[in-house]
Design a protein around this motif. Structure first.
Motif, PDB file in Angstrom:
ATOM      1  N   LYS A  41       0.834  -1.199   0.000  1.00 22.77           N
ATOM      2  CA  LYS A  41       0.000   0.000   0.000  1.00 22.77           C
ATOM      3  C   LYS A  41       0.871   1.253   0.000  1.00 22.77           C
ATOM      4  CE  LYS A  41      -4.304  -1.220   2.296  1.00 22.77           C
ATOM      5  NZ  LYS A  41      -5.093  -1.034   3.515  1.00 22.77           N
ATOM      6  N   LYS A  42       1.927   1.231   0.825  1.00 22.21           N
ATOM      7  CA  LYS A  42       2.818   2.380   0.905  1.00 22.21           C
ATOM      8  C   LYS A  42       3.521   2.635  -0.419  1.00 22.21           C
ATOM      9  CE  LYS A  42       3.676   2.114   5.844  1.00 22.21           C
ATOM     10  NZ  LYS A  42       4.648   1.770   6.884  1.00 22.21           N
ATOM     11  N   ARG A  43       3.840   1.548  -1.143  1.00 20.83           N
ATOM     12  CA  ARG A  43       4.485   1.701  -2.447  1.00 20.83           C
ATOM     13  C   ARG A  43       3.473   2.062  -3.523  1.00 20.83           C
ATOM     14  NH1 ARG A  43       7.104  -3.359  -1.179  1.00 20.83           N
ATOM     15  NH2 ARG A  43       5.683  -4.318  -2.644  1.00 20.83           N
ATOM     16  N   ALA A  49      -2.208 -10.809  -3.417  1.00 19.07           N
ATOM     17  CA  ALA A  49      -3.144 -11.929  -3.426  1.00 19.07           C
ATOM     18  C   ALA A  49      -3.526 -12.292  -4.847  1.00 19.07           C
ATOM     19  CB  ALA A  49      -4.401 -11.545  -2.637  1.00 19.07           C
ATOM     20  N   GLY A  50      -3.980 -13.523  -5.039  1.00 16.95           N
ATOM     21  CA  GLY A  50      -4.345 -13.987  -6.370  1.00 16.95           C
ATOM     22  C   GLY A  50      -5.304 -13.044  -7.064  1.00 16.95           C
ATOM     23  N   GLY A  51      -5.126 -12.877  -8.377  1.00 12.39           N
ATOM     24  CA  GLY A  51      -5.997 -11.993  -9.136  1.00 12.39           C
ATOM     25  C   GLY A  51      -5.683 -10.531  -8.923  1.00 12.39           C
ATOM     26  N   ALA A  52      -4.464 -10.234  -8.552  1.00 12.84           N
ATOM     27  CA  ALA A  52      -4.082  -8.839  -8.316  1.00 12.84           C
ATOM     28  C   ALA A  52      -4.260  -8.040  -9.592  1.00 12.84           C
ATOM     29  CB  ALA A  52      -2.631  -8.758  -7.851  1.00 12.84           C
ATOM     30  N   ALA A  53      -4.701  -6.817  -9.424  1.00 10.06           N
ATOM     31  CA  ALA A  53      -4.902  -5.951 -10.579  1.00 10.06           C
ATOM     32  C   ALA A  53      -3.563  -5.635 -11.220  1.00 10.06           C
ATOM     33  CB  ALA A  53      -5.595  -4.663 -10.144  1.00 10.06           C
ATOM     34  N   ALA A  54      -3.524  -5.644 -12.529  1.00  9.27           N
ATOM     35  CA  ALA A  54      -2.276  -5.386 -13.249  1.00  9.27           C
ATOM     36  C   ALA A  54      -1.840  -3.939 -13.086  1.00  9.27           C
ATOM     37  CB  ALA A  54      -2.454  -5.731 -14.720  1.00  9.27           C
ATOM     38  N   GLY A  55      -2.747  -3.041 -12.728  1.00 10.69           N
ATOM     39  CA  GLY A  55      -2.424  -1.632 -12.593  1.00 10.69           C
ATOM     40  C   GLY A  55      -1.313  -1.367 -11.604  1.00 10.69           C
ATOM     41  N   GLY A  56      -1.130  -2.232 -10.621  1.00  3.71           N
ATOM     42  CA  GLY A  56      -0.096  -2.040  -9.630  1.00  3.71           C
ATOM     43  C   GLY A  56       1.212  -2.705  -9.989  1.00  3.71           C
ATOM     44  N   MET A  57       1.245  -3.441 -11.073  1.00  2.62           N
ATOM     45  CA  MET A  57       2.462  -4.158 -11.444  1.00  2.62           C
ATOM     46  C   MET A  57       3.447  -3.218 -12.128  1.00  2.62           C
ATOM     47  SD  MET A  57       0.838  -7.730 -12.866  1.00  2.62           S
ATOM     48  CE  MET A  57       2.401  -8.529 -13.151  1.00  2.62           C
ATOM     49  N   PRO A  58       4.726  -3.343 -11.777  1.00  2.77           N
ATOM     50  CA  PRO A  58       5.727  -2.486 -12.422  1.00  2.77           C
ATOM     51  C   PRO A  58       6.076  -2.989 -13.817  1.00  2.77           C
ATOM     52  CG  PRO A  58       6.778  -3.973 -10.882  1.00  2.77           C
ATOM     53  CD  PRO A  58       5.282  -4.192 -10.746  1.00  2.77           C
ATOM     54  N   MET A  59       6.629  -2.097 -14.610  1.00  2.00           N
ATOM     55  CA  MET A  59       7.118  -2.471 -15.936  1.00  2.00           C
ATOM     56  C   MET A  59       8.520  -3.062 -15.794  1.00  2.00           C
ATOM     57  SD  MET A  59       4.674  -1.658 -17.996  1.00  2.00           S
ATOM     58  CE  MET A  59       5.501  -1.960 -19.538  1.00  2.00           C
ATOM     59  N   VAL A  60       8.888  -3.926 -16.720  1.00  2.00           N
ATOM     60  CA  VAL A  60      10.234  -4.485 -16.737  1.00  2.00           C
ATOM     61  C   VAL A  60      11.220  -3.379 -17.105  1.00  2.00           C
ATOM     62  CG1 VAL A  60      11.787  -6.051 -17.979  1.00  2.00           C
ATOM     63  CG2 VAL A  60       9.524  -6.822 -17.321  1.00  2.00           C
ATOM     64  N   ASP A  61      12.287  -3.298 -16.358  1.00  2.00           N
ATOM     65  CA  ASP A  61      13.353  -2.351 -16.661  1.00  2.00           C
ATOM     66  C   ASP A  61      14.316  -3.034 -17.636  1.00  2.00           C
ATOM     67  OD1 ASP A  61      15.507  -0.625 -16.757  1.00  2.00           O
ATOM     68  OD2 ASP A  61      15.842  -0.591 -14.589  1.00  2.00           O
ATOM     69  N   PRO A  62      14.522  -2.477 -18.829  1.00  2.00           N
ATOM     70  CA  PRO A  62      15.434  -3.098 -19.795  1.00  2.00           C
ATOM     71  C   PRO A  62      16.857  -3.280 -19.263  1.00  2.00           C
ATOM     72  CG  PRO A  62      14.164  -1.355 -20.843  1.00  2.00           C
ATOM     73  CD  PRO A  62      13.891  -1.270 -19.368  1.00  2.00           C
ATOM     74  N   LYS A  96      -2.816  -7.352 -20.694  1.00  2.00           N
ATOM     75  CA  LYS A  96      -3.457  -6.968 -19.443  1.00  2.00           C
ATOM     76  C   LYS A  96      -4.177  -5.632 -19.545  1.00  2.00           C
ATOM     77  CE  LYS A  96      -2.688 -10.363 -16.721  1.00  2.00           C
ATOM     78  NZ  LYS A  96      -3.782 -11.189 -16.303  1.00  2.00           N
ATOM     79  N   GLU A  97      -3.520  -4.621 -20.103  1.00  2.00           N
ATOM     80  CA  GLU A  97      -4.098  -3.278 -20.107  1.00  2.00           C
ATOM     81  C   GLU A  97      -3.364  -2.389 -21.097  1.00  2.00           C
ATOM     82  OE1 GLU A  97      -1.921  -0.872 -16.617  1.00  2.00           O
ATOM     83  OE2 GLU A  97      -2.983  -2.648 -15.892  1.00  2.00           O
ATOM     84  N   ILE A 109       8.441 -14.968 -18.496  1.00  2.00           N
ATOM     85  CA  ILE A 109       9.875 -14.762 -18.299  1.00  2.00           C
ATOM     86  C   ILE A 109      10.117 -13.754 -17.168  1.00  2.00           C
ATOM     87  CG2 ILE A 109      12.050 -13.997 -19.375  1.00  2.00           C
ATOM     88  CD1 ILE A 109      10.899 -16.529 -20.681  1.00  2.00           C
ATOM     89  N   PHE A 110       9.244 -12.750 -17.062  1.00  2.00           N
ATOM     90  CA  PHE A 110       9.386 -11.681 -16.077  1.00  2.00           C
ATOM     91  C   PHE A 110       8.233 -11.730 -15.076  1.00  2.00           C
ATOM     92  CE2 PHE A 110      11.098 -10.128 -20.155  1.00  2.00           C
ATOM     93  CZ  PHE A 110      12.426  -9.983 -19.802  1.00  2.00           C
ATOM     94  N   ALA A 111       8.291 -12.648 -14.143  1.00  2.00           N
ATOM     95  CA  ALA A 111       7.219 -12.829 -13.161  1.00  2.00           C
ATOM     96  C   ALA A 111       6.983 -11.561 -12.347  1.00  2.00           C
ATOM     97  CB  ALA A 111       7.563 -13.978 -12.226  1.00  2.00           C
ATOM     98  N   GLY A 112       5.715 -11.166 -12.243  1.00  2.00           N
ATOM     99  CA  GLY A 112       5.344 -10.015 -11.431  1.00  2.00           C
ATOM    100  C   GLY A 112       5.591  -8.671 -12.081  1.00  2.00           C
ATOM    101  N   LYS A 113       5.977  -8.675 -13.357  1.00  2.00           N
ATOM    102  CA  LYS A 113       6.228  -7.421 -14.063  1.00  2.00           C
ATOM    103  C   LYS A 113       5.524  -7.444 -15.412  1.00  2.00           C
ATOM    104  CE  LYS A 113      10.622  -6.680 -11.800  1.00  2.00           C
ATOM    105  NZ  LYS A 113      12.058  -6.496 -11.961  1.00  2.00           N
ATOM    106  N   LEU A 114       5.320  -6.256 -15.949  1.00  2.00           N
ATOM    107  CA  LEU A 114       4.669  -6.123 -17.250  1.00  2.00           C
ATOM    108  C   LEU A 114       5.687  -5.777 -18.328  1.00  2.00           C
ATOM    109  CD1 LEU A 114       1.521  -4.054 -16.200  1.00  2.00           C
ATOM    110  CD2 LEU A 114       1.639  -6.501 -16.669  1.00  2.00           C
ATOM    111  N   VAL A 115       5.384  -6.210 -19.548  1.00  2.00           N
ATOM    112  CA  VAL A 115       6.213  -5.871 -20.707  1.00  2.00           C
ATOM    113  C   VAL A 115       5.334  -5.176 -21.737  1.00  2.00           C
ATOM    114  CG1 VAL A 115       7.806  -7.799 -20.377  1.00  2.00           C
ATOM    115  CG2 VAL A 115       5.807  -8.117 -21.814  1.00  2.00           C
ATOM    116  N   TYR A 116       5.957  -4.433 -22.620  1.00  2.00           N
ATOM    117  CA  TYR A 116       5.218  -3.788 -23.702  1.00  2.00           C
ATOM    118  C   TYR A 116       4.867  -4.826 -24.764  1.00  2.00           C
ATOM    119  CZ  TYR A 116       6.250   0.813 -21.834  1.00  2.00           C
ATOM    120  OH  TYR A 116       6.301   1.926 -21.031  1.00  2.00           O
ATOM    121  N   GLY A 117       3.663  -4.714 -25.307  1.00  2.00           N
ATOM    122  CA  GLY A 117       3.243  -5.614 -26.377  1.00  2.00           C
ATOM    123  C   GLY A 117       4.132  -5.490 -27.600  1.00  2.00           C
ATOM    124  N   GLN A 118       4.703  -4.314 -27.816  1.00  2.00           N
ATOM    125  CA  GLN A 118       5.601  -4.071 -28.940  1.00  2.00           C
ATOM    126  C   GLN A 118       7.051  -4.416 -28.600  1.00  2.00           C
ATOM    127  OE1 GLN A 118       4.883  -2.582 -32.201  1.00  2.00           O
ATOM    128  NE2 GLN A 118       2.917  -3.426 -31.612  1.00  2.00           N
TER     129      GLN A 118
END
Length: 128
Positions: A41-43, A49-62, A96-97, A109-118
């Motif tokens: 919450k602070k971050r 928990a399961g089904g966490a909203a993707a909005g809170g997931m960080p992007m992968v840092d190249p 996801k969004e 490959i990047f558990a817990g992080k999002l990647v760009y579709g492109q």
């Protein structure tokens, strides 16, 4: 052969230890999980928990070590070895969004992080 008989004192001692663990363990686990939720919450992230909203997931840092190991790029056009393939066409990717006008999704490959579709990486695998 060694016979092991538990006397009355041993029985109640063992029972007290088991009961103590049964009482303390849930409280300890609850404290651990609630402190994890508070930290998220602070971050500003979503709960883990399961089904966490993707909005809170960080992007992968190249520049992340895993990203570098698989040669991840945020734009497949900047990687000649991509040969026109991007994350959206990969079997490891799931949309996801949309963030900042760009499609993003999860990648195994990047558990817990999002990647760009492109994006693209050397682990690209054609979607079935």
């Amino acid at each position: 052969m060694i016979e092991s008989k538990m006397n009355r004192r041993g029985f109640f001692s063992t029972l007290a230890k088991i009961t103590g663990v049964a009482v303390v363990a849930p409280a300890a686990l609850s404290a651990v999980f609630s402190s994890t939720a508070e930290a998220q919450k602070k971050r500003g992230g979503a709960p883990a928990a399961g089904g966490a909203a993707a909005g809170g997931m960080p992007m992968v840092d190249p520049n992340d070590s895993v990203a570098k190991a698989v040669k991840y790029v945020e734009d497949f056009k900047k990687a000649p070895e991509a040969k026109g393939n991007d994350c959206m066409g990969c079997g490891f990717y799931a949309k996801k969004e949309v963030r900042n006008g760009k499609e993003v999704g999860t990648c195994t490959i990047f558990a817990g992080k999002l990647v760009y579709g492109q994006g693209w990486c050397a682990s690209w695998n054609k979607k079935a």
